[in-house]
Design a protein around this motif. Structure first.
Motif, mmCIF file in Angstrom:
data_model
loop_
_atom_site.group_PDB
_atom_site.id
_atom_site.type_symbol
_atom_site.label_atom_id
_atom_site.label_comp_id
_atom_site.label_asym_id
_atom_site.label_seq_id
_atom_site.Cartn_x
_atom_site.Cartn_y
_atom_site.Cartn_z
ATOM 1 N N LEU A 285 -18.559 26.576 34.078
ATOM 2 C CA LEU A 285 -17.708 25.416 33.777
ATOM 3 C C LEU A 285 -18.337 24.144 34.335
ATOM 4 O O LEU A 285 -18.472 23.141 33.632
ATOM 5 C CB LEU A 285 -16.314 25.624 34.379
ATOM 6 N N PHE A 286 -18.763 24.229 35.605
ATOM 7 C CA PHE A 286 -19.381 23.070 36.250
ATOM 8 C C PHE A 286 -20.608 22.593 35.481
ATOM 9 O O PHE A 286 -20.733 21.410 35.150
ATOM 10 C CB PHE A 286 -19.765 23.437 37.695
ATOM 11 N N THR A 287 -21.511 23.531 35.137
ATOM 12 C CA THR A 287 -22.736 23.118 34.446
ATOM 13 C C THR A 287 -22.432 22.630 33.028
ATOM 14 O O THR A 287 -23.085 21.713 32.552
ATOM 15 C CB THR A 287 -23.763 24.263 34.368
ATOM 16 N N SER A 288 -21.438 23.242 32.360
ATOM 17 C CA SER A 288 -21.200 22.760 30.996
ATOM 18 C C SER A 288 -20.560 21.378 31.020
ATOM 19 O O SER A 288 -20.843 20.561 30.149
ATOM 20 C CB SER A 288 -20.389 23.759 30.171
ATOM 21 N N ILE A 289 -19.749 21.090 32.044
ATOM 22 C CA ILE A 289 -19.196 19.729 32.108
ATOM 23 C C ILE A 289 -20.293 18.709 32.426
ATOM 24 O O ILE A 289 -20.412 17.681 31.759
ATOM 25 C CB ILE A 289 -18.054 19.643 33.142
ATOM 26 N N SER B 50 -13.828 17.198 28.887
ATOM 27 C CA SER B 50 -13.644 17.825 30.198
ATOM 28 C C SER B 50 -12.319 18.566 30.245
ATOM 29 O O SER B 50 -12.232 19.678 30.762
ATOM 30 C CB SER B 50 -13.689 16.776 31.310
ATOM 31 N N ILE B 51 -11.267 17.944 29.697
ATOM 32 C CA ILE B 51 -9.954 18.596 29.701
ATOM 33 C C ILE B 51 -10.019 19.894 28.888
ATOM 34 O O ILE B 51 -9.568 20.950 29.344
ATOM 35 C CB ILE B 51 -8.870 17.651 29.120
ATOM 36 N N ILE B 52 -10.655 19.827 27.695
ATOM 37 C CA ILE B 52 -10.762 21.030 26.868
ATOM 38 C C ILE B 52 -11.497 22.134 27.627
ATOM 39 O O ILE B 52 -11.057 23.284 27.674
ATOM 40 C CB ILE B 52 -11.510 20.720 25.547
ATOM 41 N N GLN B 53 -12.622 21.754 28.278
ATOM 42 C CA GLN B 53 -13.395 22.773 28.974
ATOM 43 C C GLN B 53 -12.607 23.398 30.121
ATOM 44 O O GLN B 53 -12.669 24.602 30.353
ATOM 45 C CB GLN B 53 -14.723 22.192 29.455
ATOM 46 N N PHE B 54 -11.833 22.566 30.835
ATOM 47 C CA PHE B 54 -10.992 23.105 31.906
ATOM 48 C C PHE B 54 -9.956 24.070 31.340
ATOM 49 O O PHE B 54 -9.713 25.138 31.879
ATOM 50 C CB PHE B 54 -10.278 21.971 32.654
ATOM 51 N N ARG B 55 -9.348 23.683 30.217
ATOM 52 C CA ARG B 55 -8.324 24.512 29.571
ATOM 53 C C ARG B 55 -8.889 25.859 29.157
ATOM 54 O O ARG B 55 -8.331 26.914 29.463
ATOM 55 C CB ARG B 55 -7.784 23.796 28.330
ATOM 56 N N ALA C 180 -11.528 27.369 30.211
ATOM 57 C CA ALA C 180 -11.879 28.180 31.371
ATOM 58 C C ALA C 180 -10.611 28.752 32.009
ATOM 59 O O ALA C 180 -10.605 29.873 32.506
ATOM 60 C CB ALA C 180 -12.650 27.345 32.377
ATOM 61 N N GLY C 181 -9.545 27.984 31.990
ATOM 62 C CA GLY C 181 -8.306 28.436 32.604
ATOM 63 C C GLY C 181 -7.674 29.577 31.845
ATOM 64 O O GLY C 181 -7.179 30.533 32.436
ATOM 65 N N GLU C 182 -7.738 29.510 30.510
ATOM 66 C CA GLU C 182 -7.070 30.523 29.683
ATOM 67 C C GLU C 182 -7.664 31.906 29.856
ATOM 68 O O GLU C 182 -6.964 32.898 29.806
ATOM 69 C CB GLU C 182 -7.182 30.126 28.200
ATOM 70 N N ARG C 183 -9.014 31.942 30.045
ATOM 71 C CA ARG C 183 -9.661 33.256 30.087
ATOM 72 C C ARG C 183 -9.350 34.021 31.361
ATOM 73 O O ARG C 183 -9.792 35.125 31.537
ATOM 74 C CB ARG C 183 -11.180 33.068 29.970
ATOM 75 N N LYS C 184 -8.622 33.434 32.295
ATOM 76 C CA LYS C 184 -8.392 34.056 33.589
ATOM 77 C C LYS C 184 -7.764 35.436 33.498
ATOM 78 O O LYS C 184 -6.891 35.694 32.751
ATOM 79 C CB LYS C 184 -7.507 33.152 34.434
#
Lengths: 315, 275
Positions: free
Chosen positions: A239-243, A304-309, A311-315
């Motif tokens: 997530l960090f690197t893709s952002i 950034s919001i999409i990427q956070f979302r 990443a969050g969903e796959r938890k």
């Protein structure tokens, strides 16, 4: 020191190190609480002056228009102008193409390399690591100039492809709208894959080897291990690197200017280059340039919001 | 099956290594060849190295550009390390709710694209050019100031400070050190690795920075190395041997810094990743 003001850490100290607080030290407690701010104040002021304040300025500028210093408020004129501006649409399209192809390509490659290079049984591991990381020591301008020459019409890539019969005649890579984009994408991928790989390699050090052991006993193949263990374990760092890569590619400037200078026509122009041209190459229109720059801001925030979302969903 | 997989892995990695290294090899070979040989795709070392270097130093103002870049990179690095570590230390050691809020606001600045603030910054430095020429347009000071404080390095130092033994701070206070004394005498020496990693990244970033110097610097004698190379690269009748020599000279400092301090670099990156 009075019992109330004793912090947790101080409780562990040997008794002889605790002592009664004098009056002077009581004012010292107040000072101690505030002294922390002194450490951060210069940075806070500097970042406010050099980052936040210009952001506000750019926002105000995006509603103004005029040449050079003669700016006046024009309401939403600049924002309307965006949609009918072919150069802006070209810049937005090109930047999106770079982003959508280059960032996933690079991250998958970097992950792949890091998994292969994390295998302690691999021979020449150190050599491969250094080789793949090597492009990171070059400056963006320097490697861009090199890529421009490599892919020139009489460049070494053309000669190579021609000599080995891959192509019937030389391709003028940088004068072709399609190939010019390909060269830009190849160039960025060449420069940054090793950089991202180092992050993944560092993160893989923290993954417990026994998880893979257990997966192997359960009969998971290499692909299953990769997608079921490695990717989920590395999720925060991916997530960090893709952002950071997304923000970087959205702002791409050095490579475009030095490899193709936006050409042929506007086939490779990026948003940043267009902002630069609007401000410093053409008759300066700082107002409209700021409007275009806010498009990058909006894209950064949305992506950034999409990427956070995601990443969050796959938890 | 197993050996097939091995062959595939080694072929894949070797190809990647060749692709990564080839531009460097080509660059190093090219500085020893005449421009004509470079365009003809010669991949063998030649004997033109000294000639190329002579032409480079005689026709291109590379020495002032190197000096400008070095001054900017060194001052930027020192300022960044000092300010970012002070702040990272302050946020972590003197932690409070208020500071945590400020910290999160500062982090937001990492998302600000430079292209978005470049025009206001240019106007800002333009407006003070007359009163303070040392940090006005076309000054090295103006190149340094906006790049010397970044939220990223504050974050970086804060993350690494999490591993710093807090008892040392208490011990320092008991020994009678002031708060700044604790920072300079205890924290700084303990965190050498973190400083080294941050120094490498800042130095490389500053040395390679292109867009902001391009905007703010105007006179040719103030040019930094990337501006000079960009200029050489866009000339109509390029002398490849000479341009490649300039690129090699420009890349040497960052390559050296990186290889000498590679261990610190990886250690520091891991510190910021672990968090």
């Amino acid at each position: 020191m009075s019992q109330q003001s004793t912090k947790k850490g101080e409780m562990d100290l040997p008794v002889r190190l605790r002592y009664k607080e004098t009056k002077r030290e009581k004012t010292g407690v107040f000072f101690k609480k505030k002294v922390g701010w002194l450490f951060i104040i210069i940075s806070v002021i500097a970042i406010t002056i050099f980052n936040f304040y210009p952001m506000v300025q750019a926002f105000l500028l995006s509603f103004q228009s005029g040449m050079g210093g003669n700016l006046e408020y024009v309401g939403l004129e600049n924002w309307k102008r965006l949609f009918g501006d072919p150069t802006f649409i070209a810049a937005l399209t090109n930047t999106s193409i770079y982003l959508l192809i280059q960032v996933p390509l690079m991250i998958v490659l970097a992950l792949f390399f890091s998994v292969l290079l994390n295998d302690p049984k691999l021979k020449f591991r150190g050599f491969f690591r250094i080789a793949i990381f090597l492009p990171c020591v070059t400056s963006l301008v320097a490697y861009s100039v090199i890529f421009k020459y490599l892919f020139g019409i009489d460049g070494i890539i053309n000669q190579f492809l021609l000599n080995f019969g891959f192509i019937p005649e030389t391709i003028n890579f940088l004068a072709d709208p399609f190939w010019a984009k390909v060269v830009i994408i190849l160039a960025i991928t060449w420069r940054w894959t090793g950089y991202n790989m180092i992050f993944y390699l560092a993160a893989l050090q923290n993954v417990d080897k026994s998880i893979y052991e257990a997966a192997r006993i359960d009969g998971a193949n290499a692909f299953q291990q990769f997608f079921q263990i490695t990717v989920p374990m590395l999720k925060p760092i991916i997530l960090f690197t893709s952002i950071t890569s997304t923000i970087g590619t959205l702002q791409i400037f050095d490579e475009i200017v030095n490899i193709t200078n936006g050409g042929p026509g506007n086939a490779t122009i990026s948003i940043s280059q267009y902002i630069y041209n609007l401000s410093f190459e053409y008759t300066p229109d700082f107002g409209y340039a700021s409007t275009v720059s806010y498009v990058i801001v909006i894209l950064v925030v949305i992506l950034s919001i999409i990427q956070f979302r995601v990443a969050g969903e796959r938890k | 099956m197993k050996s097939l997989k091995r062959i595939f892995i080694y072929t894949f990695l070797s190809l990647a290594a060749i692709v990564s290294i080839f531009p460097f090899l080509w660059m190093l070979v090219s500085i020893t060849n005449k421009s004509v040989d470079v365009t003809q795709g010669r991949l063998l070392p030649g004997t033109h190295l000294i000639e190329n270097m002579k032409t480079l130093f005689a026709t291109v103002d590379i020495v002032p550009a190197l000096a400008n870049s070095a001054i900017i990179a060194v001052i930027t690095t020192v300022l960044t390390l000092l300010l970012a570590s002070l702040a990272g230390y302050g946020f972590e050691i003197h932690r409070s709710r208020g500071k945590d809020i400020v910290f999160n606001i500062l982090l937001l600045s990492m998302m600000i694209p430079f292209a978005a603030i470049m025009v206001p910054l240019y106007r800002m430095f333009g407006s003070i050019s007359d009163t303070a020429p040392l940090i006005g347009i076309d000054s090295l000071g103006a190149v340094i100031l906006p790049t010397a404080t970044t939220a990223f390095f504050i974050f970086f130092f804060r993350q690494n400070t999490k591993m710093f033994p807090k008892d040392l701070v208490e011990a320092g206070r008991i020994d009678g050190l002031s708060e700044l004394g604790v920072f300079f005498r205890i924290y700084m020496p303990t965190m050498k690795t973190t400083y080294a990693a941050a120094a490498i990244i800042t130095f490389m970033n500053s040395w390679n920075n292109y867009l902001w110097p391009l905007v703010i610097l105007q006179s040719p004698e103030k040019r930094t190395i990337p501006l000079l190379i960009s200029n050489l690269g866009s000339s109509y009748s390029p002398d490849y041997g000479v341009i490649m020599s300039a690129i090699v000279i420009a890349t040497l400092p960052t390559a050296l810094v990186f290889f000498l301090m590679q261990k610190h670099f990886v250690a520091g990156m891991m510190g910021s990743v672990k968090g």
